[in-house]
Structures are given as structure tokens and as C-alpha cells.
Design a protein around this motif. Structure first.
Motif, PDB file in Angstrom:
ATOM      1  N   GLY A 199     -62.618  21.940   7.205  1.00 43.33           N
ATOM      2  CA  GLY A 199     -63.670  21.413   7.772  1.00 43.33           C
ATOM      3  C   GLY A 199     -63.239  20.172   8.623  1.00 43.33           C
ATOM      4  O   GLY A 199     -62.127  19.452   8.580  1.00 43.33           O
ATOM      5  N   HIS A 229     -63.025  27.439  10.633  1.00 41.69           N
ATOM      6  CA  HIS A 229     -64.176  26.649  11.129  1.00 41.69           C
ATOM      7  C   HIS A 229     -63.757  26.364  12.565  1.00 41.69           C
ATOM      8  O   HIS A 229     -62.615  26.346  12.911  1.00 41.69           O
ATOM      9  CB  HIS A 229     -64.169  25.325  10.283  1.00 41.69           C
ATOM     10  CG  HIS A 229     -65.255  24.355  10.553  1.00 41.69           C
ATOM     11  ND1 HIS A 229     -66.623  24.682  10.173  1.00 41.69           N
ATOM     12  CD2 HIS A 229     -65.452  23.350  11.379  1.00 41.69           C
ATOM     13  CE1 HIS A 229     -67.434  23.589  10.622  1.00 41.69           C
ATOM     14  NE2 HIS A 229     -66.714  22.788  11.477  1.00 41.69           N
ATOM     15  N   GLU A 269     -65.383  23.488  15.845  1.00 47.11           N
ATOM     16  CA  GLU A 269     -66.102  22.370  16.233  1.00 47.11           C
ATOM     17  C   GLU A 269     -66.100  22.050  17.716  1.00 47.11           C
ATOM     18  O   GLU A 269     -64.773  22.019  17.857  1.00 47.11           O
ATOM     19  CB  GLU A 269     -66.105  21.329  15.199  1.00 47.11           C
ATOM     20  CG  GLU A 269     -67.171  20.435  15.388  1.00 47.11           C
ATOM     21  CD  GLU A 269     -68.368  20.638  14.509  1.00 47.11           C
ATOM     22  OE1 GLU A 269     -69.451  20.335  15.143  1.00 47.11           O
ATOM     23  OE2 GLU A 269     -68.247  21.619  13.607  1.00 47.11           O
TER      24      GLU A 269
END
Length: 132
Positions: free
Chosen positions: A90, A44, A46
Motif C-alpha cells: 500500500g 497497487h 496511486e
């Protein structure tokens, strides 16, 4: 019922045409840039409000790519259980991240059979492990 089937098929055909047209235009609209190559199991990424890119390795490492310097640094590691689909999976930034440096990590701690979301605090490019 056939009325709905016809609408669905028409919509599907329209979406396929749009997807095909969009795919044909991608090389002119986007540029591929490799941020890093030495990462074992990225899962992931971000974008932080300040422009840094936080990249999670499922095995527990948090990496930060700094686009202004074009370098990456390790922010730290969490000891995670990473079999099956578990691990560090996450990240979310606190709405006030630029002021409080809080972020939330979704992970599986190695000492318990659970998934957890915990708040941590950053100090610059370093995750403060005792801040959980």
C-alpha cells in the motif's frame, strides 16, 4: 420482513440493470493504455498529486510512470517478506506531498513478522531509503 426482502430484490435488480447498461457503454467511454508490461507482481497503483503514477510491486519495487514522458522508472526497492499476502502492499501520499515529498508505505519487512506503515521521503523520482 418480506417488505425488506422485496426492497432488497428490487434494489438488486435496479443495480444489475445499471451495471449492465454501464458495462455496455464502457468501450466508448474509456481507452485501455498499457503503462508497463515488465512487472512481476503489481498490487497497487496511486496517482501522485503531481500526476505521476506510483506502481507497487508486491516483491518490494516502487515504480513511477511519468505520463508526460510516457516512461517508467524505478524509484527503489524495499527488502520485504512477500510470502502469503505480505510484501509491499500500500501507498498513500502526505497531504503536503508537493511541498515535503513524504509518502507512506504499507509493507512487511523481511527481518520481522509484522506489517508496518512507514513514512519515507522522495527526492525527485528516487525513494530515500534512509528517510524511513
Amino acid at each position: 420482513m418480506s417488505k425488506y426482502l422485496n426492497i432488497s430484490i428490487s434494489t438488486l435488480i435496479l443495480q444489475l440493470v445499471v451495471f449492465t447498461t454501464t458495462q455496455a457503454q464502457l468501450p466508448d467511454q474509456f481507452q485501455k493504455i498499457e503503462l508497463m508490461t515488465e512487472i512481476s507482481n503489481p498490487i497497487h497503483l496511486e496517482f501522485a498529486p503531481d500526476g505521476r503514477v506510483f506502481i507497487l510491486d508486491r516483491y518490494g519495487e516502487i515504480l513511477i510512470y511519468k505520463p508526460d514522458l510516457e516512461i517508467s522508472v524505478s524509484a527503489g526497492n524495499l527488502d520485504v517478506f512477500h510470502d502469503f499476502e505480505d510484501g509491499l502492499i500500500g501507498i498513500a501520499f502526505d497531504p503536503e506531498f508537493e511541498q515535503n515529498q513524504h509518502l507512506y508505505l504499507h509493507y512487511s519487512p523481511s527481518d520481522k513478522s509484522v506489517n508496518r506503515v512507514s513514512r519515507f521521503t522522495m527526492n525527485g523520482d528516487v525513494l530515500l531509503p534512509g528517510s524511513e
